[in-house]
Design a protein around this motif. Structure first.
Motif, PDB file in Angstrom:
ATOM      1  N   MET A 203      37.341  45.273  41.539  1.00  9.30           N
ATOM      2  CA  MET A 203      38.060  44.417  40.591  1.00  9.30           C
ATOM      3  C   MET A 203      39.137  43.605  41.310  1.00  9.30           C
ATOM      4  N   ALA A 204      39.897  44.254  42.181  1.00  9.21           N
ATOM      5  CA  ALA A 204      40.947  43.555  42.919  1.00  9.21           C
ATOM      6  C   ALA A 204      40.347  42.503  43.842  1.00  9.21           C
ATOM      7  N   VAL A 205      39.253  42.841  44.512  1.00 13.91           N
ATOM      8  CA  VAL A 205      38.600  41.883  45.410  1.00 13.91           C
ATOM      9  C   VAL A 205      38.099  40.673  44.628  1.00 13.91           C
ATOM     10  N   ALA A 206      37.449  40.933  43.484  1.00  8.43           N
ATOM     11  CA  ALA A 206      36.930  39.837  42.663  1.00  8.43           C
ATOM     12  C   ALA A 206      38.057  38.924  42.207  1.00  8.43           C
ATOM     13  N   THR A 207      39.149  39.518  41.742  1.00  7.17           N
ATOM     14  CA  THR A 207      40.283  38.719  41.289  1.00  7.17           C
ATOM     15  C   THR A 207      40.852  37.882  42.422  1.00  7.17           C
ATOM     16  N   ALA A 208      41.077  38.517  43.577  1.00 10.24           N
ATOM     17  CA  ALA A 208      41.684  37.814  44.707  1.00 10.24           C
ATOM     18  C   ALA A 208      40.829  36.646  45.169  1.00 10.24           C
ATOM     19  N   GLU A 209      39.523  36.872  45.284  1.00 11.90           N
ATOM     20  CA  GLU A 209      38.655  35.806  45.774  1.00 11.90           C
ATOM     21  C   GLU A 209      38.532  34.667  44.778  1.00 11.90           C
ATOM     22  N   LEU A 210      38.483  34.980  43.494  1.00 15.49           N
ATOM     23  CA  LEU A 210      38.409  33.918  42.487  1.00 15.49           C
ATOM     24  C   LEU A 210      39.727  33.152  42.398  1.00 15.49           C
ATOM     25  N   VAL A 211      40.836  33.864  42.590  1.00 16.88           N
ATOM     26  CA  VAL A 211      42.137  33.179  42.641  1.00 16.88           C
ATOM     27  C   VAL A 211      42.177  32.250  43.849  1.00 16.88           C
ATOM     28  N   ASN A 212      41.693  32.728  44.994  1.00 17.10           N
ATOM     29  CA  ASN A 212      41.663  31.883  46.193  1.00 17.10           C
ATOM     30  C   ASN A 212      40.832  30.627  45.972  1.00 17.10           C
ATOM     31  N   SER A 214      39.993  29.234  42.888  1.00 16.01           N
ATOM     32  CA  SER A 214      40.286  28.431  41.699  1.00 16.01           C
ATOM     33  C   SER A 214      41.771  28.135  41.483  1.00 16.01           C
ATOM     34  N   VAL A 215      42.648  28.923  42.084  1.00 15.06           N
ATOM     35  CA  VAL A 215      44.083  28.753  41.811  1.00 15.06           C
ATOM     36  C   VAL A 215      44.811  28.345  43.090  1.00 15.06           C
ATOM     37  N   ARG A 216      44.954  29.280  44.016  1.00 10.13           N
ATOM     38  CA  ARG A 216      45.592  28.990  45.305  1.00 10.13           C
ATOM     39  C   ARG A 216      45.310  30.129  46.253  1.00 10.13           C
ATOM     40  N   PRO A 217      45.436  29.897  47.575  1.00 14.80           N
ATOM     41  CA  PRO A 217      45.234  30.983  48.542  1.00 14.80           C
ATOM     42  C   PRO A 217      46.246  32.108  48.309  1.00 14.80           C
ATOM     43  N   LEU A 218      45.757  33.329  48.405  1.00 18.70           N
ATOM     44  CA  LEU A 218      46.591  34.499  48.145  1.00 18.70           C
ATOM     45  C   LEU A 218      46.400  35.488  49.289  1.00 18.70           C
ATOM     46  N   THR A 219      47.482  35.859  49.958  1.00 16.40           N
ATOM     47  CA  THR A 219      47.380  36.783  51.085  1.00 16.40           C
ATOM     48  C   THR A 219      47.427  38.231  50.607  1.00 16.40           C
ATOM     49  N   TRP A 220      47.079  39.125  51.522  1.00 15.37           N
ATOM     50  CA  TRP A 220      47.087  40.554  51.220  1.00 15.37           C
ATOM     51  C   TRP A 220      48.489  41.024  50.846  1.00 15.37           C
ATOM     52  N   VAL A 221      49.492  40.555  51.569  1.00 14.16           N
ATOM     53  CA  VAL A 221      50.876  40.955  51.298  1.00 14.16           C
ATOM     54  C   VAL A 221      51.343  40.396  49.953  1.00 14.16           C
ATOM     55  N   GLU A 222      50.993  39.144  49.664  1.00 14.20           N
ATOM     56  CA  GLU A 222      51.377  38.556  48.376  1.00 14.20           C
ATOM     57  C   GLU A 222      50.784  39.343  47.222  1.00 14.20           C
ATOM     58  N   TRP A 223      49.511  39.738  47.354  1.00 14.20           N
ATOM     59  CA  TRP A 223      48.905  40.545  46.292  1.00 14.20           C
ATOM     60  C   TRP A 223      49.716  41.830  46.072  1.00 14.20           C
ATOM     61  N   ALA A 224      50.085  42.498  47.168  1.00 13.22           N
ATOM     62  CA  ALA A 224      50.853  43.740  47.047  1.00 13.22           C
ATOM     63  C   ALA A 224      52.191  43.499  46.354  1.00 13.22           C
ATOM     64  N   LEU A 225      52.829  42.377  46.680  1.00 16.17           N
ATOM     65  CA  LEU A 225      54.112  42.067  46.042  1.00 16.17           C
ATOM     66  C   LEU A 225      53.957  41.831  44.542  1.00 16.17           C
ATOM     67  N   TYR A 226      52.922  41.093  44.166  1.00 15.31           N
ATOM     68  CA  TYR A 226      52.721  40.772  42.757  1.00 15.31           C
ATOM     69  C   TYR A 226      52.216  41.965  41.938  1.00 15.31           C
ATOM     70  N   MET A 227      51.273  42.736  42.520  1.00 19.16           N
ATOM     71  CA  MET A 227      50.534  43.688  41.707  1.00 19.16           C
ATOM     72  C   MET A 227      50.885  45.157  41.914  1.00 19.16           C
ATOM     73  N   ALA A 228      51.394  45.547  43.073  1.00 23.01           N
ATOM     74  CA  ALA A 228      51.655  46.972  43.301  1.00 23.01           C
ATOM     75  C   ALA A 228      52.694  47.540  42.327  1.00 23.01           C
ATOM     76  N   PRO A 229      53.886  46.924  42.179  1.00 19.12           N
ATOM     77  CA  PRO A 229      54.865  47.492  41.238  1.00 19.12           C
ATOM     78  C   PRO A 229      54.374  47.558  39.792  1.00 19.12           C
ATOM     79  N   PRO A 230      53.777  46.479  39.225  1.00 14.12           N
ATOM     80  CA  PRO A 230      53.260  46.608  37.856  1.00 14.12           C
ATOM     81  C   PRO A 230      52.182  47.674  37.719  1.00 14.12           C
ATOM     82  N   THR A 231      51.328  47.799  38.735  1.00 20.12           N
ATOM     83  CA  THR A 231      50.272  48.801  38.669  1.00 20.12           C
ATOM     84  C   THR A 231      50.847  50.210  38.673  1.00 20.12           C
TER      85      THR A 231
END
Length: 483
Positions: A203-212, A214-231
């Motif tokens: 699920m995380a891989v699918a989201t990240a690749e589709l964001v890359n 359709s939306v904007r490039p997203l790095t591994w660290v950025e994903w952790a910043l955005y999603m780790a605390p809410p998760t």
């Protein structure tokens, strides 16, 4: 498939939903391509939408495997003349997402092949304390193991025997409150933990690749910043609320065995020191994580560390992975992702998404606040999600449609991506909606009513977490990332 099952006295009524789905898909395809225009839609756009609708019916009802319906979709796009070449019809299979799915599944198998997951679980989750402390330790370990084992189902299968062993050591019945709560954690909440990292699961891989894409490039660290605390917040809150729902405070261990002594440690291979293969896999995973972090700053593609890891584990003399592991991959989901991405490329090319935006304008009242529009769209997405047996498949199908539908609003596309993936992951009302929940339901003490109620609880908490993240936390991360 139908003949083989029916020949042994299995009622054809068991296959009625699949047969109906097959018929509906055929009617949709024939009516959409040969019937009169509907709503002024004609030509190539109508054909593409007909193929999309028919394929969606096949994916939901599953009269044939995902791989078969996905190949049929690509073949129809080419055969019906919606694209000039077959390569255009199958363009989605060239996506990084397809290959990332494959290598990530292989990484997950490597951990299981050397019993590293069993070793970690048996070492750090043991029946040494009260049921409440055991649940607390279990929850922490599920979160930690999500960082090294990118499969919610694999983590679930790993912990279930340990939960049962702890429950037996307490002298508790099979339907004890402890076992019910533990199976909620390992069924409903364990897949949620996969969202903490970009490489945490499909699920995380699918989201990240589709964001890359359709939306904007997203790095591994950025994903952790955005999603780790809410998760982590979602996981922790649901665990606490689950502990209130299944009160284990009154359960006191009555069994004779509440710990692990030297004799049992000597007899149990999962409690011995790490072996050569386990050290190799653990070191490889650590190296991959370091490469993902460093790659976020120097531009190493996220796929590269995972591919190198799989190559290392497959080398002669290493043998952690072999041809049997490749054959055991869930190729159905891989083909579904490739076919859906191909469909999306064709829909964008022919302008079919313009109709999607118009349809959203009809459903949502003009001038409605953005919050109302997002809530309505997410509610519809949750209802559609309930028809899928794979959360990642539902996201791949729904995400582009939702993103296009909300493109005329002022909402931030990145927040839509994170919010939708969190909501869909939490929305598990039926056992078949998520493989980890299905296995927990099959092996554990929870019945269908429990699964539904716990799904509502998880979804309600997820909505609150998404609202807080959308309004407070993600804007804060935006300000940090842009500095």
């Amino acid at each position: 498939m139908f003949l083989r099952a029916g020949g042994n006295g299995v009622s054809r009524r068991q296959h009625l939903p699949q047969l109906v789905g097959l018929g509906v898909a055929a009617v949709v395809l024939v009516g959409g391509t040969l019937g009169p225009p509907v709503g002024g839609v004609d030509g190539t756009v109508r054909t593409v939408l007909a193929v999309f609708a028919a394929t969606l019916v096949l994916w939901i009802t599953k009269p044939v495997p995902y791989a078969v319906s996905s190949v049929l979709c690509v073949a129809l796009l080419h055969a019906l003349g919606t694209v000039p070449t077959f390569a255009d019809a199958a363009s989605g299979f060239a996506s990084t997402l397809v290959f990332f799915f494959v290598v990530l599944l292989l990484v997950g198998r490597s951990v299981a092949n050397v019993d590293l997951d069993d070793w970690v679980a048996a070492r750090l989750v043991a029946a040494r304390d009260t049921p409440r402390r055991s649940v607390r330790r279990l929850s922490v370990m599920v979160l930690l193991l999500a960082f090294v084992l990118p499969s919610g189902l694999a983590r679930g299968v790993t912990f279930m025997p340990i939960i049962d062993r702890i429950n037996a050591s307490f002298g508790a019945p099979a339907d004890s409150q402890f076992r019910r709560l533990a199976y909620y954690v390992i069924g409903h909440l364990n897949p949620v933990a996969s969202l903490a990292l970009m490489t945490g699961g499909s699920m995380a891989v699918a989201t990240a690749e589709l964001v890359n894409a359709s939306v904007r490039p997203l790095t591994w660290v950025e994903w952790a910043l955005y999603m780790a605390p809410p998760t982590v917040l979602l996981f922790a809150c649901c665990t606490v609320l689950g502990a209130l729902y299944y009160d284990v405070s009154g359960e006191v261990p009555t069994g004779a065995s509440t710990g692990t002594d030297a004799d049992s440690e000597a007899d149990d291979p999962t409690l011995r020191a790490l072996g050569r293969d386990q050290r190799l896999v653990l070191g490889g995973l650590g190296g991959a994580i370091v490469m993902w972090v460093v790659g976020s700053f120097v531009g190493i593609p996220t796929l590269v560390p995972a591919v190198l890891l799989v190559v290392l584990f497959s080398l002669p003399g290493v043998g952690v992975l072999d041809a049997s592991d490749v054959r055991a991959i869930n190729w159905g989901i891989v083909f579904l992702v490739g076919a859906m991405l191909s469909l999306l490329d064709v829909m964008r090319t022919v302008g079919a998404f313009d109709l999607v935006v118009e349809a959203f304008g009809v459903v949502v009242p003009p001038g409605a606040p953005d919050a109302v529009v997002v809530a309505a769209v997410f509610a519809v997405a949750v209802l559609v999600r309930g028809t899928f047996s794979s959360v990642s498949a539902s996201f791949v199908v729904l995400f582009p449609v939702v993103l296009e539908g909300l493109s005329t609003t002022g909402v931030t596309p990145l927040y839509v991506s994170f919010g939708l993936t969190t909501i869909l992951m939490a929305a598990t009302f039926l056992p078949f909606n998520n493989p980890a929940v299905l296995v927990a339901y099959d092996r554990g003490p929870l019945d269908a009513t429990d699964v539904f109620r716990l799904g509502l609880l998880t979804l309600a908490v997820a909505v609150v977490v998404v609202v807080l993240s959308w309004t407070v936390y993600w804007p804060f991360v935006d300000s940090v990332v842009t500095i």
